[in-house]
Design a protein around this motif. Structure first.
Motif, PDB file in Angstrom:
ATOM      1  N   ALA A  71       0.838  -1.218   0.000  1.00 29.60           N
ATOM      2  CA  ALA A  71       0.000   0.000   0.000  1.00 29.60           C
ATOM      3  C   ALA A  71       0.866   1.259   0.000  1.00 29.60           C
ATOM      4  O   ALA A  71       2.026   1.247   0.428  1.00 29.60           O
ATOM      5  N   ILE A  72       0.279   2.332  -0.505  1.00 33.04           N
ATOM      6  CA  ILE A  72       0.915   3.645  -0.515  1.00 33.04           C
ATOM      7  C   ILE A  72       0.153   4.532   0.463  1.00 33.04           C
ATOM      8  O   ILE A  72      -1.088   4.559   0.450  1.00 33.04           O
ATOM      9  N   ILE A  73       0.870   5.269   1.307  1.00 29.84           N
ATOM     10  CA  ILE A  73       0.233   6.175   2.264  1.00 29.84           C
ATOM     11  C   ILE A  73       0.580   7.604   1.868  1.00 29.84           C
ATOM     12  O   ILE A  73       1.768   7.947   1.760  1.00 29.84           O
ATOM     13  N   VAL A  74      -0.451   8.428   1.627  1.00 35.16           N
ATOM     14  CA  VAL A  74      -0.224   9.846   1.316  1.00 35.16           C
ATOM     15  C   VAL A  74      -0.901  10.686   2.396  1.00 35.16           C
ATOM     16  O   VAL A  74      -1.763  10.190   3.120  1.00 35.16           O
ATOM     17  N   ASP A  75      -0.510  11.954   2.501  1.00 36.96           N
ATOM     18  CA  ASP A  75      -1.126  12.811   3.515  1.00 36.96           C
ATOM     19  C   ASP A  75      -2.528  13.238   3.083  1.00 36.96           C
ATOM     20  O   ASP A  75      -2.934  12.999   1.946  1.00 36.96           O
ATOM     21  N   GLU A  76      -3.270  13.872   4.002  1.00 36.47           N
ATOM     22  CA  GLU A  76      -4.669  14.244   3.781  1.00 36.47           C
ATOM     23  C   GLU A  76      -4.853  15.150   2.561  1.00 36.47           C
ATOM     24  O   GLU A  76      -5.833  15.033   1.834  1.00 36.47           O
ATOM     25  N   GLU A  77      -3.917  16.067   2.338  1.00 38.80           N
ATOM     26  CA  GLU A  77      -4.013  17.005   1.202  1.00 38.80           C
ATOM     27  C   GLU A  77      -3.410  16.433  -0.073  1.00 38.80           C
ATOM     28  O   GLU A  77      -3.393  17.098  -1.098  1.00 38.80           O
ATOM     29  N   CYS A  78      -2.888  15.222   0.020  1.00 35.07           N
ATOM     30  CA  CYS A  78      -2.249  14.553  -1.125  1.00 35.07           C
ATOM     31  C   CYS A  78      -1.097  15.409  -1.686  1.00 35.07           C
ATOM     32  O   CYS A  78      -0.953  15.558  -2.899  1.00 35.07           O
ATOM     33  N   LYS A  79      -0.297  15.948  -0.770  1.00 38.24           N
ATOM     34  CA  LYS A  79       0.877  16.721  -1.181  1.00 38.24           C
ATOM     35  C   LYS A  79       2.174  15.956  -0.917  1.00 38.24           C
ATOM     36  O   LYS A  79       3.218  16.277  -1.469  1.00 38.24           O
ATOM     37  N   THR A  80       2.097  14.939  -0.051  1.00 38.05           N
ATOM     38  CA  THR A  80       3.288  14.172   0.330  1.00 38.05           C
ATOM     39  C   THR A  80       3.004  12.679   0.279  1.00 38.05           C
ATOM     40  O   THR A  80       1.959  12.222   0.747  1.00 38.05           O
ATOM     41  N   ILE A  81       3.941  11.931  -0.295  1.00 43.53           N
ATOM     42  CA  ILE A  81       3.888  10.467  -0.229  1.00 43.53           C
ATOM     43  C   ILE A  81       4.713  10.077   0.990  1.00 43.53           C
ATOM     44  O   ILE A  81       5.919  10.341   1.050  1.00 43.53           O
ATOM     45  N   ILE A  82       4.062   9.471   1.979  1.00 46.30           N
ATOM     46  CA  ILE A  82       4.733   9.189   3.260  1.00 46.30           C
ATOM     47  C   ILE A  82       5.366   7.796   3.276  1.00 46.30           C
ATOM     48  O   ILE A  82       6.534   7.640   3.619  1.00 46.30           O
ATOM     49  N   TYR A  83       4.577   6.781   2.907  1.00 44.73           N
ATOM     50  CA  TYR A  83       5.079   5.406   2.890  1.00 44.73           C
ATOM     51  C   TYR A  83       4.729   4.748   1.553  1.00 44.73           C
ATOM     52  O   TYR A  83       3.775   5.147   0.883  1.00 44.73           O
ATOM     53  N   ALA A  84       5.499   3.719   1.217  1.00 49.53           N
ATOM     54  CA  ALA A  84       5.209   2.913   0.017  1.00 49.53           C
ATOM     55  C   ALA A  84       5.533   1.451   0.311  1.00 49.53           C
ATOM     56  O   ALA A  84       6.360   1.139   1.185  1.00 49.53           O
ATOM     57  N   ASN A  85       4.839   0.574  -0.401  1.00 45.99           N
ATOM     58  CA  ASN A  85       5.061  -0.877  -0.303  1.00 45.99           C
ATOM     59  C   ASN A  85       4.884  -1.408   1.122  1.00 45.99           C
ATOM     60  O   ASN A  85       5.602  -2.299   1.556  1.00 45.99           O
ATOM     61  N   VAL A  86       3.910  -0.820   1.876  1.00 37.72           N
ATOM     62  CA  VAL A  86       3.665  -1.291   3.240  1.00 37.72           C
ATOM     63  C   VAL A  86       2.551  -2.333   3.257  1.00 37.72           C
ATOM     64  O   VAL A  86       1.660  -2.338   2.397  1.00 37.72           O
ATOM     65  N   HIS A  87       2.614  -3.216   4.220  1.00 39.86           N
ATOM     66  CA  HIS A  87       1.547  -4.197   4.423  1.00 39.86           C
ATOM     67  C   HIS A  87       0.630  -3.665   5.517  1.00 39.86           C
ATOM     68  O   HIS A  87       1.101  -3.192   6.550  1.00 39.86           O
ATOM     69  N   LEU A  88      -0.662  -3.725   5.292  1.00 42.82           N
ATOM     70  CA  LEU A  88      -1.631  -3.215   6.263  1.00 42.82           C
ATOM     71  C   LEU A  88      -2.136  -4.357   7.154  1.00 42.82           C
ATOM     72  O   LEU A  88      -2.777  -5.292   6.674  1.00 42.82           O
ATOM     73  N   GLN A  89      -1.833  -4.261   8.441  1.00 46.61           N
ATOM     74  CA  GLN A  89      -2.279  -5.265   9.412  1.00 46.61           C
ATOM     75  C   GLN A  89      -3.591  -4.767  10.028  1.00 46.61           C
ATOM     76  O   GLN A  89      -3.591  -4.041  11.019  1.00 46.61           O
ATOM     77  N   VAL A  90      -4.710  -5.162   9.414  1.00 47.14           N
ATOM     78  CA  VAL A  90      -6.021  -4.669   9.844  1.00 47.14           C
ATOM     79  C   VAL A  90      -6.598  -5.585  10.918  1.00 47.14           C
ATOM     80  O   VAL A  90      -6.469  -6.807  10.843  1.00 47.14           O
ATOM     81  N   ASP A  91      -7.230  -4.987  11.909  1.00 49.72           N
ATOM     82  CA  ASP A  91      -7.863  -5.745  12.994  1.00 49.72           C
ATOM     83  C   ASP A  91      -8.949  -6.654  12.421  1.00 49.72           C
ATOM     84  O   ASP A  91      -9.790  -6.213  11.621  1.00 49.72           O
ATOM     85  N   ARG A  92      -8.970  -7.901  12.847  1.00 55.00           N
ATOM     86  CA  ARG A  92      -9.902  -8.892  12.303  1.00 55.00           C
ATOM     87  C   ARG A  92     -11.366  -8.612  12.658  1.00 55.00           C
ATOM     88  O   ARG A  92     -12.279  -9.173  12.053  1.00 55.00           O
ATOM     89  N   LYS A  93     -11.593  -7.753  13.638  1.00 63.98           N
ATOM     90  CA  LYS A  93     -12.991  -7.482  14.033  1.00 63.98           C
ATOM     91  C   LYS A  93     -13.740  -6.671  12.970  1.00 63.98           C
ATOM     92  O   LYS A  93     -14.963  -6.581  12.992  1.00 63.98           O
ATOM     93  N   TYR A  94     -12.998  -6.069  12.021  1.00 65.07           N
ATOM     94  CA  TYR A  94     -13.637  -5.302  10.950  1.00 65.07           C
ATOM     95  C   TYR A  94     -13.888  -6.223   9.756  1.00 65.07           C
ATOM     96  O   TYR A  94     -12.954  -6.788   9.204  1.00 65.07           O
ATOM     97  N   SER A  95     -15.160  -6.358   9.410  1.00 62.82           N
ATOM     98  CA  SER A  95     -15.543  -7.299   8.344  1.00 62.82           C
ATOM     99  C   SER A  95     -15.511  -6.634   6.970  1.00 62.82           C
ATOM    100  O   SER A  95     -15.392  -5.421   6.848  1.00 62.82           O
TER     101      SER A  95
END
Length: 349
Positions: A71-95
């Motif tokens: 995944a790619i993480i950008v800031d709220e205004e989409c002016k900065t690319i913060i992270y790239a190629n990250v794996h998202l560890q999402v809590d299993r309680k969210y379906s």
């Protein structure tokens, strides 16, 4: 109007925004992507691996980074690319109701963080948006433009019907022979126009910069409608009914209820029965008097307050109108304006 939460979500990604340009590049290249818009503690908790980039956002850079699986993480205004190629560890309680791995992760991440999460399908070449419990798949631009054009044609027809109904109501008002049915029918026309306008506003938001022409046509068709509807409601609603209550009830009507005239009589504060539709009612005069350019809103309020209804204002002699402390010019404008208005409307019919 389009759902406010959906509108906020779409505004971040409409055509003309840097994020949308980057997504076009990704789709054109036939690759997929997972993008989280916004960075806070809830997003940081999900991150696993990847690279801390922290560089200025450009559509080209996002496209290059999308070639990696993560995944790619950008800031709220989409002016900065913060992270790239990250794996998202999402809590299993969210379906998630999605089937693909990328889209399942995107929906669950959207629920967990409340941030806009974008998933681009490599195979189907579609863009899906997730934020909180909201899920929305962007339509093809050509498809939206076609739907918007059809809605504009429909609105043009309804505007014509509404204008004819208002012209007929004007004649009935000046002859003092309006019935509850006549008022309810006009309110029905207003509500139909409002619903088509809301649909078109949704298309305009989704089209972004590509919807400017549609937006201009919409503004032209909807010109003065809201103000005239408020004046109409001031004329016909019963004293016990509030404006907010009327608008709320109209919004809640189903498509079937929208076709039943007695529902609109009930909204205005009259009996909900066919037998009462033929009962005569008299407008206060806000809408008609509003068409006389010499009168201010304060003048109109004074006249309505003194006389109660339009017919009494019409019948009042000049000497009596002088007691309202209106100038001779304004009194003359009232008398001549009402005559001219009736003549003009009958001529147009």
């Amino acid at each position: 109007m389009v759902n406010k939460k959906l509108e906020e979500m779409l505004l971040q990604i409409t055509p003309g925004t840097p994020l949308r340009e980057g997504l076009y590049n990704i789709i054109d290249a036939g690759i997929g992507a997972l993008i989280v818009v916004g960075m806070d503690e809830s997003v940081e908790k999900m991150l696993d691996g990847g690279f801390y980039i922290n560089c200025d956002y450009t559509p080209e850079r996002m496209f290059e980074l999308a070639k990696m699986d993560g995944a790619i993480i950008v800031d709220e205004e989409c002016k900065t690319i913060i992270y790239a190629n990250v794996h998202l560890q999402v809590d299993r309680k969210y379906s998630s109701e999605e089937s693909g791995t990328r889209h399942r992760t995107a929906q669950r991440a959207g629920k967990q963080t409340g941030k806009l999460v974008v998933a681009v399908s490599e195979r189907r070449k579609t863009i899906s948006l997730y934020k909180g419990d909201m899920r929305y798949k962007l339509k093809n631009m050509a498809e939206i433009m076609n739907e918007a054009s059809q809605a504009l044609k429909t609105m043009e027809r309804y505007r014509y019907v509404l204008d004819k109904s208002l012209a007929n109501l004007t004649i009935l008002e000046l002859d003092d022979i309006v019935t509850i049915y006549d008022a309810a029918l006009v309110l029905q026309r207003f509500e139909m126009m409002m619903r088509i306008e809301e649909e078109l506003e949704g298309y305009v938001v989704e089209l972004g910069t590509e919807g400017r022409l549609i937006e201009l046509q919409l503004e032209d068709l909807a010109q003065d409608i809201h103000e005239e509807m408020l004046e109409f409601l001031s004329d016909y609603k019963s004293e016990e009914v509030e404006y907010e209550s009327i608008i709320t009830q109209l919004r809640e009507f189903t498509n079937t209820e929208l076709l039943e005239i007695e529902n609109f009589a009930s909204v205005l504060g009259y009996k909900k029965s066919y037998s009462s539709l033929d009962n005569k009612i008299s407008p206060k005069g806000y809408r008609i008097l509003g068409k006389i350019s010499k009168l201010t809103k304060k003048d109109i309020e004074k006249l309505v307050s003194n006389y109660g209804e339009l017919s009494s204002i019409q019948e009042a002699p000049i000497e009596e109108l002088s007691d309202t402390k209106l100038s001779k010019l304004k009194i003359k404008a009232i008398k001549n304006g009402l005559k001219r208005l009736k003549f003009t409307v009958e001529l147009e019919k």
